[in-house]
Design an enzyme around this catalytic site. Structure first.
Site, mmCIF file in Angstrom:
data_model
loop_
_atom_site.group_PDB
_atom_site.id
_atom_site.type_symbol
_atom_site.label_atom_id
_atom_site.label_comp_id
_atom_site.label_asym_id
_atom_site.label_seq_id
_atom_site.Cartn_x
_atom_site.Cartn_y
_atom_site.Cartn_z
ATOM 1 N N TYR A 275 0.853 -1.192 0.000
ATOM 2 C CA TYR A 275 0.000 0.000 0.000
ATOM 3 C C TYR A 275 0.890 1.244 0.000
ATOM 4 O O TYR A 275 1.908 1.285 0.714
ATOM 5 C CB TYR A 275 -0.906 0.032 1.229
ATOM 6 N N HIS A 283 -6.648 1.161 -2.223
ATOM 7 C CA HIS A 283 -6.376 -0.258 -2.388
ATOM 8 C C HIS A 283 -4.878 -0.482 -2.622
ATOM 9 O O HIS A 283 -4.133 0.444 -2.950
ATOM 10 C CB HIS A 283 -7.172 -0.823 -3.558
ATOM 11 N N LYS A 332 -4.223 -5.254 -9.702
ATOM 12 C CA LYS A 332 -2.954 -5.124 -8.996
ATOM 13 C C LYS A 332 -1.822 -5.598 -9.906
ATOM 14 O O LYS A 332 -2.013 -6.495 -10.729
ATOM 15 C CB LYS A 332 -2.951 -5.936 -7.698
#
Length: 375
Positions: A275, A283, A332
């Protein structure tokens, strides 16, 4: 403020105490779960309002095109003159609608909240003006959704905390039944790197009066390495440089020293999540997988060591495909961290020199999409 650990009775950060105080009426502040629900509700309303405005824009454009076709059918000579202004007008309408859809949604939400407050104030004033009835029963009005549900007298939803119990509890004296859970890497980082945590062994048995001293960092390192196996390894076994805790903590310390907030990535099939500021702000941007690497000449001296290192580094193509696919679905970027494993150390007293022999190599892996990467 490093977002270490999670609450034992909460989803992430320890919030059970605030939720319990709110449930018992000891304070009126919003909990983190309520803030999350409000944020999701606002986001859903904005999406619905944007979809509604887009639908209206499409309908207006279809009407304009239908009018243009009718005018062209009536007068073919004006076809060229009418087609361009119609398209421009509809495009401007769609752009303006898209531009101000979020603003209109926010204004509508503020107006609805104001109307709800005014209605609640009117209801409260009407209740104050009503005369009190001698009957002890209370009339409760439910919504149409709640009226369809049946509540048994023994159900937990029908139980209420008496006012006497709430008055007897003080905000400061309210017991906190939740404790903080730390991973092995987080605990060792707080104890060794920051010096903000002391870890003790099991509590004293009955009848013992000797004080317990905190565990030293070298003993703590050995304990964490033994417990990184499943089942836990025997405490008399020697420490190996490629133990799961050694490689995982090398990566954890590496990213923590760079300012990243690291959390467990088990729910996405990875070792860590990175993070930028913390889980409450945004997120995770990256998902990390730890892979040991044995490029030191020590690991290739004998055939037994070569077979051992080849087995430890082996990863199948379908495993990598599955992990990459999951990270693409959750937006991601996948980072593979190769940890260069040094030869076995003789002493564990100098932990800084021990971890200084490890090297971390980062590789960012992305899916190849023909439409986006054809150049």
């Amino acid at each position: 403020m490093g977002f270490f650990g999670k609450g034992s009775l909460s989803r992430s950060e320890p919030s059970w105490l605030a939720r319990e105080k709110k449930r018992r009426g000891l304070h009126n502040e919003k909990t983190s779960e309520e803030i999350t629900r409000l944020r999701r509700t606002e986001r859903r309303e904005l999406k619905l309002e944007r979809a509604r405005m887009e639908k209206l824009a499409i309908e207006e454009r279809l009407k304009a095109e239908a009018a243009a076709r009718e005018s062209v059918a009536s007068d073919p000579l004006e076809e060229a003159a009418q087609s361009t202004p119609t398209d421009d007008t509809t495009n401007v309408t769609a752009t303006t609608t898209e531009k101000f859809s979020l603003k209109k949604a926010k204004e509508a939400r503020v107006l609805e909240a104001r109307q709800a407050r005014e209605l609640a104030a009117q209801n409260a004033l009407a209740e104050q003006n009503q005369p009190e009835t001698p009957s002890s029963s209370k009339s409760v009005r439910f919504s149409s959704v709640v009226q369809k549900k049946e509540f048994l007298p023994t159900s937990p939803s029908s139980l209420q905390v008496p006012d006497s119990v709430v008055d007897s509890l003080d905000v400061d004296d309210f017991p906190n039944e939740e404790h903080l859970q730390l991973s092995n890497e987080e605990a060792f980082f707080l104890a060794y790197s920051l010096g903000a945590l002391q870890i003790y062994d099991s509590p004293l048995k009955s009848g013992e009066d000797q004080p317990i001293s905190p565990i030293t960092t070298s003993a703590l390192l050995q304990k964490f390495c033994h417990h990184s196996f499943q089942p836990a390894r025997d405490g008399s076994a020697s420490l190996q440089p490629d133990d799961p805790f050694m490689t995982s903590y090398a990566v954890y310390h590496h990213f923590r020293s760079l300012g990243w907030v690291i959390r467990s990535g088990v729910k996405f099939g990875t070792d860590y999540l990175l993070y930028n500021r913390g889980p409450v702000f945004s997120h995770a941007e990256f998902a990390v997988i730890v892979v040991p690497s044995y490029s030191h000449p020590y690991w290739s001296e004998t055939e037994e060591r070569k077979n051992y290192t080849a087995e430890k580094q082996a990863r199948s193509w379908w495993w990598m495909h599955c992990v990459s696919r999951v990270q693409a679905q959750v937006l991601k970027s996948l980072v593979v961290c190769y940890v260069e494993v040094p030869p076995p150390a003789v002493s564990l007293e100098d932990i800084g020199a021990l971890f200084g022999q490890y090297k971390v190599r980062e590789f960012l892996i992305k899916r190849w999409i023909p439409n986006r990467t054809r150049d």
